[in-house]
Design a protein around this motif. Structure first.
Motif, PDB file in Angstrom:
ATOM      1  N   LEU A   1      98.669  25.866  94.302  1.00 49.06           N
ATOM      2  CA  LEU A   1      99.280  25.150  93.565  1.00 49.06           C
ATOM      3  C   LEU A   1     100.766  24.725  93.861  1.00 49.06           C
ATOM      4  N   SER A   2     101.338  25.911  94.531  1.00 50.48           N
ATOM      5  CA  SER A   2     102.695  25.760  95.203  1.00 50.48           C
ATOM      6  C   SER A   2     102.730  24.759  96.335  1.00 50.48           C
ATOM      7  N   ARG A   3     101.761  24.815  96.966  1.00 53.61           N
ATOM      8  CA  ARG A   3     101.633  23.999  98.408  1.00 53.61           C
ATOM      9  C   ARG A   3     101.565  22.535  97.962  1.00 53.61           C
ATOM     10  N   LEU A   4     100.740  22.176  96.813  1.00 50.95           N
ATOM     11  CA  LEU A   4     100.581  20.862  96.234  1.00 50.95           C
ATOM     12  C   LEU A   4     101.789  20.553  95.280  1.00 50.95           C
ATOM     13  N   GLY A   5     102.837  21.357  95.355  1.00 52.10           N
ATOM     14  CA  GLY A   5     104.047  21.133  94.738  1.00 52.10           C
ATOM     15  C   GLY A   5     103.920  21.255  93.096  1.00 52.10           C
ATOM     16  N   MET A   6     103.082  21.906  92.761  1.00 57.80           N
ATOM     17  CA  MET A   6     102.855  22.081  91.304  1.00 57.80           C
ATOM     18  C   MET A   6     102.863  23.699  90.871  1.00 57.80           C
ATOM     19  N   SER A   7     103.843  24.142  91.255  1.00 57.79           N
ATOM     20  CA  SER A   7     104.142  25.734  91.259  1.00 57.79           C
ATOM     21  C   SER A   7     104.100  26.140  89.887  1.00 57.79           C
ATOM     22  N   ARG A   8     103.247  27.319  89.507  1.00 55.05           N
ATOM     23  CA  ARG A   8     102.980  27.857  88.239  1.00 55.05           C
ATOM     24  C   ARG A   8     103.294  29.431  88.330  1.00 55.05           C
ATOM     25  N   PRO A   9     103.535  29.927  87.381  1.00 57.24           N
ATOM     26  CA  PRO A   9     103.634  31.663  87.234  1.00 57.24           C
ATOM     27  C   PRO A   9     102.372  32.046  87.397  1.00 57.24           C
ATOM     28  N   ILE A  10     102.254  33.084  87.831  1.00 57.21           N
ATOM     29  CA  ILE A  10     100.767  33.954  87.986  1.00 57.21           C
ATOM     30  C   ILE A  10     100.209  34.156  86.788  1.00 57.21           C
ATOM     31  N   ASP A  11     100.850  34.301  85.800  1.00 59.73           N
ATOM     32  CA  ASP A  11     100.180  34.532  84.179  1.00 59.73           C
ATOM     33  C   ASP A  11      99.658  33.092  83.797  1.00 59.73           C
ATOM     34  N   GLU A  12     100.188  32.057  84.194  1.00 60.13           N
ATOM     35  CA  GLU A  12      99.438  30.697  83.720  1.00 60.13           C
ATOM     36  C   GLU A  12      98.181  30.674  84.684  1.00 60.13           C
ATOM     37  N   CYS A  13      98.431  31.095  86.035  1.00 63.63           N
ATOM     38  CA  CYS A  13      97.152  30.921  86.913  1.00 63.63           C
ATOM     39  C   CYS A  13      96.204  31.717  86.360  1.00 63.63           C
TER      40      CYS A  13
END
Length: 141
Positions: free
Chosen positions: A103-115
């Protein structure tokens, strides 16, 4: 033109003698016309495996089934490729960490808890990761 009409057009292209059936030789000719190779035995085996009424010929319904099966096979291959992009670490599963990374590579960074939460919505066996089967179910929704 819908998909069935398109498949009918392709079927009629293969049906050289216009008898409403595709023979092994017609199958072989058409594959050669589009740049492929098919031995007579291969053409016979394909037709035999799909021939619903056992007459040694491929009817339109048999042909449509073949094309739809190939389409599904291609979708599964594409889905496997996408799964492998998210899986990344060779574990055979999408983990919260690999999901976060992708998701970070796709520009949609999320916290690990959300993942973790995202994975839990489709984690059918509750092991905290997504298998390919679980991923497939998620993608088909």
């Amino acid at each position: 033109m819908n998909k069935l009409d398109q498949l009918k057009g392709v079927f009629h292209f293969f049906d050289e003698d216009r008898d409403g059936k595709i023979s092994p030789i017609e199958m072989q000719h058409c594959v050669m016309r589009i740049g492929g190779e098919m031995l007579p035995e291969e053409a016979e085996a394909v037709i035999e495996s799909l021939d619903a009424d056992g007459d040694g010929l491929l009817a339109l319904e048999d042909f449509v089934g073949l094309m739809e099966a190939q389409g599904e096979e291609e979708k599964m291959k594409d889905m496997r490729d996408v799964f492998e992009m998210y899986e990344m670490d060779g574990s055979g599963f999408i983990t919260p960490k690999s999901l976060k990374r992708m998701l970070s590579r796709l520009g949609m960074s999320r916290p690990i808890d959300e993942c973790r939460l995202m994975i839990s919505q489709f984690d059918l066996n509750g092991d905290g990761v997504l298998s390919f089967d679980e991923f497939s179910i998620m993608m088909l929704r």
